[in-house]
Design a protein around this motif. Structure first.
Motif: not given
Length: 278
Positions: A123, A145-148, A153
């Motif tokens: 990564r 792509i961004w992962t919160a 959340m």
């Protein structure tokens, strides 16, 4: 006649070899990277699973010779004090990418498995290569792509608060003591209700205390000491923006020890915060 036969056989064999080599050469040319693909030379001096990296990052061309590369990726590592591993990834631009260089760090914990370390390293390689891929037509085929994080959340979901942001506190205490000629006891308590939202802050507080002491003097008489206090207060403040808030406070009470039956006052409240309210 025998010599002609051998010569003919040799000629046919040579022609067969030439025909067989043509598809292989064509296949080799088809797998060579075109001008749209970033050419990367992986110079790994630690534990690297090259097959896994190449499988997970197929949008660059992995070359075996540094002279053919546009990016020289040098990976070194060292042990951390906690027992993990710190990998240093040096991205060195070459040819038309010579102006682009970067260095990233990837740290693994001693509890990480080999598979987790491999995925983390891959990564980090991807993150470093994006700067080079973004300068080629391949960038049109990439998405970011961004992962919160989990807490973000949770903040985005409106909480179901049956108390409507009110916080109530109840406190009580007491004491009892005595000796041959003295005795005393006391009881006190308070109740508070607070509510803070983005628009308004409310604080309500009420309290009470009762204490009594008895002293027997040398002549046999008894002297009593009494203390009784109670009161309440209300603070109301409204938000005026990201830095200012204004409101007022109302207080009232009775104190036998303070020698007043009723005391009442009103005071304004104004606040400025250097940092924005969160």
């Amino acid at each position: 006649m025998k010599i002609r036969t051998l010569a003919l056989s040799a000629l046919l064999l040579q022609a067969s070899l030439a025909i067989a080599q043509e598809p292989a050469a064509a296949a080799h040319q088809e797998t060579r990277p075109n001008g749209e693909t970033v050419r990367v030379f992986l110079d790994c001096r630690t534990r690297c699973d090259f097959d896994f990296i190449r499988q997970e990052i197929p949008y660059v061309a992995w070359v075996r010779d540094r002279k053919d590369a546009q990016v020289h990726l040098l990976i070194t590592s060292q042990r951390t004090g906690a027992g993990g591993r710190e990998n240093t990834l040096a991205f060195i631009g070459l040819e038309d990418m010579a102006s682009v260089t970067d260095t990233l760090l990837q740290v693994s914990s001693p509890t990480d498995t080999d598979a987790e370390e491999r995925e983390q390293l891959t990564r980090t390689i991807e993150l470093g290569l994006i700067a080079y891929v973004a300068r080629t037509p391949q960038a049109a085929r990439l998405d970011v792509i961004w992962t919160a994080p989990a807490e973000a959340m949770l903040d985005a979901v409106e909480a179901d608060d049956p108390w409507n942001s009110w916080i109530f506190r109840l406190r009580a205490s007491g004491s009892l003591g005595g000796e041959e000629r003295t005795s005393d006891y006391s009881i006190s308590g308070s109740i508070s209700a607070n509510r803070t939202t983005e628009d308004v802050k409310t604080e309500i507080w009420t309290y009470g205390r009762y204490a009594e002491s008895s002293f027997e003097l040398s002549d046999g008489t008894t002297t009593n000491s009494l203390r009784r206090d109670y009161g309440a207060s209300l603070l109301q403040v409204w938000s005026l923006g990201d830095h200012w808030s204004a409101g007022g406070e109302v207080n009232g009470g009775h104190s036998l020890f303070g020698n007043y039956d009723l005391r009442f006052w009103v005071a304004p409240a104004l606040e400025f915060s250097v940092w924005p309210y969160v």
